[in-house]
Design a protein around this motif. Structure first.
Motif, mmCIF file in Angstrom:
data_model
loop_
_atom_site.group_PDB
_atom_site.id
_atom_site.type_symbol
_atom_site.label_atom_id
_atom_site.label_comp_id
_atom_site.label_asym_id
_atom_site.label_seq_id
_atom_site.Cartn_x
_atom_site.Cartn_y
_atom_site.Cartn_z
ATOM 1 N N TYR A 182 0.842 -1.208 0.000
ATOM 2 C CA TYR A 182 0.000 0.000 0.000
ATOM 3 C C TYR A 182 0.876 1.256 0.000
ATOM 4 C CZ TYR A 182 -3.872 3.107 1.345
ATOM 5 O OH TYR A 182 -4.803 4.110 1.394
ATOM 6 N N GLU A 183 1.385 1.586 -1.153
ATOM 7 C CA GLU A 183 2.249 2.759 -1.306
ATOM 8 C C GLU A 183 1.424 4.037 -1.271
ATOM 9 O OE1 GLU A 183 5.973 3.917 -4.153
ATOM 10 O OE2 GLU A 183 4.174 3.185 -5.153
ATOM 11 N N VAL A 184 1.906 5.024 -0.520
ATOM 12 C CA VAL A 184 1.252 6.328 -0.418
ATOM 13 C C VAL A 184 2.327 7.411 -0.394
ATOM 14 C CG1 VAL A 184 -0.759 5.441 0.849
ATOM 15 C CG2 VAL A 184 1.240 6.266 2.112
ATOM 16 N N PRO A 185 1.960 8.662 -0.668
ATOM 17 C CA PRO A 185 2.934 9.746 -0.512
ATOM 18 C C PRO A 185 3.416 9.858 0.932
ATOM 19 C CG PRO A 185 1.032 10.483 -1.781
ATOM 20 C CD PRO A 185 0.672 9.140 -1.219
ATOM 21 N N GLU A 186 4.637 10.299 1.104
ATOM 22 C CA GLU A 186 5.219 10.371 2.448
ATOM 23 C C GLU A 186 4.390 11.259 3.371
ATOM 24 O OE1 GLU A 186 9.553 11.220 4.582
ATOM 25 O OE2 GLU A 186 9.276 11.611 2.437
ATOM 26 N N VAL A 196 -2.308 7.126 14.079
ATOM 27 C CA VAL A 196 -2.254 5.675 14.274
ATOM 28 C C VAL A 196 -0.823 5.220 14.001
ATOM 29 C CG1 VAL A 196 -3.340 3.470 13.676
ATOM 30 C CG2 VAL A 196 -4.603 5.597 13.334
ATOM 31 N N PRO A 197 0.068 5.302 14.998
ATOM 32 C CA PRO A 197 1.480 4.981 14.760
ATOM 33 C C PRO A 197 1.708 3.580 14.198
ATOM 34 C CG PRO A 197 1.220 6.101 16.872
ATOM 35 C CD PRO A 197 -0.158 5.815 16.364
ATOM 36 N N GLY A 198 0.837 2.628 14.549
ATOM 37 C CA GLY A 198 1.009 1.266 14.073
ATOM 38 C C GLY A 198 0.822 1.106 12.581
ATOM 39 N N ALA A 199 0.296 2.122 11.913
ATOM 40 C CA ALA A 199 0.069 2.046 10.469
ATOM 41 C C ALA A 199 1.296 2.445 9.655
ATOM 42 C CB ALA A 199 -1.118 2.922 10.071
ATOM 43 N N PHE A 200 2.329 2.987 10.296
ATOM 44 C CA PHE A 200 3.537 3.426 9.588
ATOM 45 C C PHE A 200 4.211 2.213 8.954
ATOM 46 C CE2 PHE A 200 7.941 4.557 9.062
ATOM 47 C CZ PHE A 200 7.943 5.916 8.761
ATOM 48 N N ALA A 201 4.553 2.317 7.653
ATOM 49 C CA ALA A 201 5.147 1.170 6.960
ATOM 50 C C ALA A 201 5.964 1.627 5.766
ATOM 51 C CB ALA A 201 4.044 0.206 6.497
ATOM 52 N N GLU A 202 6.706 0.684 5.203
ATOM 53 C CA GLU A 202 7.404 0.852 3.937
ATOM 54 C C GLU A 202 7.002 -0.277 3.005
ATOM 55 O OE1 GLU A 202 11.614 1.045 4.253
ATOM 56 O OE2 GLU A 202 11.635 3.112 5.000
ATOM 57 N N GLY A 206 10.787 -0.224 -0.648
ATOM 58 C CA GLY A 206 11.423 0.818 0.137
ATOM 59 C C GLY A 206 10.812 2.194 0.084
ATOM 60 N N THR A 207 9.560 2.328 -0.369
ATOM 61 C CA THR A 207 8.898 3.632 -0.428
ATOM 62 C C THR A 207 7.864 3.743 0.692
ATOM 63 O OG1 THR A 207 7.309 2.755 -2.019
ATOM 64 C CG2 THR A 207 9.270 3.850 -2.913
ATOM 65 N N PRO A 208 7.385 4.973 0.990
ATOM 66 C CA PRO A 208 6.416 5.139 2.075
ATOM 67 C C PRO A 208 5.143 4.327 1.836
ATOM 68 C CG PRO A 208 7.341 7.254 1.451
ATOM 69 C CD PRO A 208 7.805 6.275 0.422
ATOM 70 N N ALA A 209 4.594 3.789 2.905
ATOM 71 C CA ALA A 209 3.399 2.952 2.810
ATOM 72 C C ALA A 209 2.606 3.052 4.101
ATOM 73 C CB ALA A 209 3.784 1.500 2.538
ATOM 74 N N LEU A 210 1.385 2.515 4.052
ATOM 75 C CA LEU A 210 0.545 2.370 5.235
ATOM 76 C C LEU A 210 0.179 0.902 5.414
ATOM 77 C CD1 LEU A 210 -1.880 5.406 4.798
ATOM 78 C CD2 LEU A 210 -0.177 5.123 6.612
ATOM 79 N N ASP A 211 0.259 0.435 6.637
ATOM 80 C CA ASP A 211 -0.174 -0.910 6.982
ATOM 81 C C ASP A 211 -1.435 -0.759 7.826
ATOM 82 O OD1 ASP A 211 -0.566 -3.485 7.930
ATOM 83 O OD2 ASP A 211 1.574 -3.902 8.098
#
Length: 263
Positions: A182-186, A196-202, A206-211
């Protein structure tokens, strides 16, 4: 697979007296582009250009798989609004052909027996909730906006108003697009992760994402809820409808569901 109806379902154990599962794309009557890889699809969404008669036939199959009871859906709007369904709504859904919608919102809660609650998704997170002791169940549609707004927590609050306790609630977090995909803009990742800190992902590349499944699971765990996950990515796994996959291919797709009921 539910033998009586032919739909493909992933069961969720939410306690005694609760029936719950997640559907895949398979087992309905919808043709391409709402079909499954194996044949006609179980598209349950009325807003994706499929014929409404076919969708209602698919929803009837869903109700049959749930034990022959109707399933209520909301018109989902990426909010944190919860729609409680009581005795009046129970009578409404059992009086004749089920209504198409319970109204605008992204969570449903009921203490009524034999009334299914459904949540529609095609990459967003379907969440099923139950307190089998208090006899209260709920569902939530946790997309990016709803997760950040705390829709699953609002659903828990509504369940608590009907006697549920978070430490007794069981939650099942269903198939959704995963954090590796789930790639999203940084800027967007940082905005959601601030809530929701738990949603931070790559992503895997290696690009910004949301989990979002991880974020929703963290919200529920912090509230004292016992959480289980169905760790299948809707974008990667073609057994599921995926809005992102369909958009990449220049087409449209259907909607699968998470469903829960007191029986």
């Amino acid at each position: 697979m539910t033998a009586a109806t032919g739909i493909d379902a992933i069961p969720a154990d939410l306690g005694e007296g609760v029936r719950a599962f997640f559907t895949t794309a398979a087992g309905g009557v919808s043709p391409a582009p709402w079909a499954a890889p194996s044949g006609p699809g179980l598209n349950l969404g009325l807003n994706v250009s499929d014929d409404a008669g076919r969708v209602r036939a698919n929803r009837a199959r869903l109700g049959a798989a749930l034990g022959g009871i109707p399933v209520a859906f909301a018109h989902q709007v990426h909010s944190d609004r919860v729609i409680p369904l009581g005795s009046r709504e129970h009578s409404r859904w059992h009086a004749g052909p089920p209504p198409d919608t319970a109204g605008d919102g992204d969570a449903l809660v009921t203490a009524e027996r034999d009334l299914g609650l459904g949540v529609l998704v095609a990459d967003c997170v379907p969440v099923l909730l139950a307190d089998p002791a208090a006899r209260v169940v709920g569902v939530a549609h946790a997309g990016r906006k709803g997760t950040a707004a705390g829709v699953v927590l609002r659903a828990l609050e509504s369940m608590a108003e009907r006697g549920a306790r978070p430490d007794r609630v069981r939650a099942a977090v269903g198939p959704a697009v995963c954090g590796r995909c789930y790639e999203v803009p940084e800027e967007l990742r940082d905005e959601v992760a601030a809530a929701v800190p738990g949603a931070f992902a790559e992503t895997a590349w290696g690009t910004p994402a949301l989990d979002l499944p991880a974020g929703v699971g963290a919200q529920l765990s912090a509230a004292g809820v016992a959480v289980t996950h169905v760790r299948r990515c809707t974008l990667e796994d073609e057994a599921f409808f995926s809005h992102r996959r369909a958009t990449t291919r220049g087409t449209i797709t259907g909607r699968q569901a998470g469903v829960v009921a007191l029986v």
